[in-house]
Design an enzyme around this catalytic site. Structure first.
Site, PDB file in Angstrom:
ATOM      1  N   SER A   1      39.330  34.727  40.637  1.00 38.98           N
ATOM      2  CA  SER A   1      39.459  33.312  40.939  1.00 38.98           C
ATOM      3  C   SER A   1      38.713  32.925  42.211  1.00 38.98           C
ATOM      4  O   SER A   1      38.723  31.756  42.586  1.00 38.98           O
ATOM      5  CB  SER A   1      40.941  32.945  41.086  1.00 38.98           C
ATOM      6  OG  SER A   1      41.584  33.799  42.016  1.00 38.98           O
TER       7      SER A   1
ATOM      8  N   HIS B   1      36.726  32.499  34.771  1.00 38.17           N
ATOM      9  CA  HIS B   1      37.988  32.201  35.446  1.00 38.17           C
ATOM     10  C   HIS B   1      38.863  31.324  34.561  1.00 38.17           C
ATOM     11  O   HIS B   1      38.625  30.119  34.420  1.00 38.17           O
ATOM     12  CB  HIS B   1      37.718  31.520  36.786  1.00 38.17           C
ATOM     13  CG  HIS B   1      38.955  31.180  37.537  1.00 38.17           C
ATOM     14  ND1 HIS B   1      39.055  30.096  38.380  1.00 38.17           N
ATOM     15  CD2 HIS B   1      40.189  31.784  37.562  1.00 38.17           C
ATOM     16  CE1 HIS B   1      40.261  30.046  38.889  1.00 38.17           C
ATOM     17  NE2 HIS B   1      40.981  31.050  38.401  1.00 38.17           N
TER      18      HIS B   1
ATOM     19  N   GLU C   1      36.164  28.449  34.090  1.00 39.44           N
ATOM     20  CA  GLU C   1      35.012  28.390  34.985  1.00 39.44           C
ATOM     21  C   GLU C   1      34.101  29.566  34.637  1.00 39.44           C
ATOM     22  O   GLU C   1      34.510  30.720  34.738  1.00 39.44           O
ATOM     23  CB  GLU C   1      35.444  28.473  36.447  1.00 39.44           C
ATOM     24  CG  GLU C   1      36.123  27.215  36.957  1.00 39.44           C
ATOM     25  CD  GLU C   1      36.469  27.296  38.429  1.00 39.44           C
ATOM     26  OE1 GLU C   1      36.302  26.297  39.126  1.00 39.44           O
ATOM     27  OE2 GLU C   1      36.931  28.370  38.876  1.00 39.44           O
TER      28      GLU C   1
ATOM     29  N   ASN D   1      39.566  26.441  42.978  1.00 34.41           N
ATOM     30  CA  ASN D   1      40.247  27.008  44.141  1.00 34.41           C
ATOM     31  C   ASN D   1      39.615  26.570  45.457  1.00 34.41           C
ATOM     32  O   ASN D   1      40.291  26.539  46.488  1.00 34.41           O
ATOM     33  CB  ASN D   1      40.288  28.533  44.042  1.00 34.41           C
ATOM     34  CG  ASN D   1      41.392  28.987  43.108  1.00 34.41           C
ATOM     35  OD1 ASN D   1      42.476  28.406  43.081  1.00 34.41           O
ATOM     36  ND2 ASN D   1      41.132  30.018  42.325  1.00 34.41           N
TER      37      ASN D   1
END
Length: 289
Positions: free
Chosen positions: A117, A138, A150, A188
């Site tokens: 991540s 991700h 992702e 993130n």
């Protein structure tokens, strides 16, 4: 029936295994011990059973999906997989060791992907058997519910490897979001500073756990408060991501909140340990501060 391998039978790995099996793939679900892999499969069985009770899927489809998942205590059988997804703990040294172990066992054309991540893909690719067949995928928790993936290319990632992942994502009905190889990627990079700032606010006594969560949930129309979400993600994972962002960018805005560090050092990691910013040992979560 095509085969994929998933390494790590925790929340994320089991979720990836479940959606792949429901889409018709044969799934090899491995962890460092067979008991952990079997526990992950048991969790999948429970979730599928719940979906049957809610009439979201049929009992026949649930049984068929579960039958397509094989729990394993190692990756020795992964030569049959055209795609292997690593979903282990968010620590670079652990991921590198996994790549070194599984690499020699993969078919010459197999694609190896990491569910990291936050860790840069080009750097992780150094430990992969072939950087051209390595990339980041991700997923988001809970995997059966959340739509995006992702997709992050490393410097050497080939178009062929990207095509394999795009086809797989389409088969499991996920939406690919293409992201550059930067610390934290997109979600993130945006999310963790918010969670970290909420923890700073808690540590500074700005408000208590329940009030911080209520303020953000109601004021920003979020489905859950930041401290509840941090507990759900895992405070150890949040800390690792903050550290990757801080180290990778050098920007002090990503410095982990001291209270986050303290909770992780205490082993209060959130839901998975029954204690974080909330105590989960009772019928309902209770704020710990």
């Amino acid at each position: 029936m095509r085969t994929i391998g998933v390494i790590g039978a925790g929340q994320m790995g089991a979720g990836i295994a479940q959606v792949a099996a429901q889409a018709g793939f044969q799934v090899l679900l491995a962890d460092r011990a067979i008991e952990l892999a079997e526990r992950g499969k048991a969790g999948i069985a429970k979730r599928l059973g719940s979906a049957v009770e809610k009439e979201k899927i049929s009992a026949t489809d649930a049984e068929a999906a579960l039958a397509r998942i094989e729990a394993l205590g190692d990756t020795s059988g992964f030569g049959a997989a055209f795609l292997v997804i690593e979903a282990a703990t968010e620590r670079e040294e652990i991921k590198r060791a996994i790549f070194a172990e599984v690499g020699p066992r993969l078919d010459a054309d197999a694609v190896l992907a990491t569910n990291t991540s936050s860790i840069p893909i080009t750097r992780l690719a150094q430990a992969a058997p072939d950087p051209a067949r390595f990339l980041g995928v991700h997923f988001f928790n809970p995997v059966p519910v959340m739509k995006p993936i992702e997709l992050i290319r490393g410097l050497a990632t080939s178009d062929a490897a990207v095509a394999v992942v795009r086809d797989f994502a389409a088969a499991i009905e996920k939406v690919i979001v293409t992201v550059e190889d930067a610390p934290g990627f997109v979600v993130n990079r945006v999310l963790m500073p918010m969670l970290n700032e909420a923890i700073f606010a808690l540590g500074e006594g700005v408000a208590g756990v329940a009030d911080i969560d209520a303020a953000v949930r109601l004021g920003l129309n979020h489905p859950m408060g930041p401290l509840t979400l941090a507990d759900f993600i895992g405070l150890d994972t949040c800390l690792e991501i903050c550290r990757v962002l801080f180290t990778g960018t050098g920007d002090p805005k990503f410095r982990p909140a001291p209270l986050l560090v303290k909770y992780v050092e205490a082993g209060w990691l959130g839901r998975k340990t029954k204690r974080g910013f909330y105590d989960y040992n009772g019928a309902e979560p209770v704020p710990t501060r």
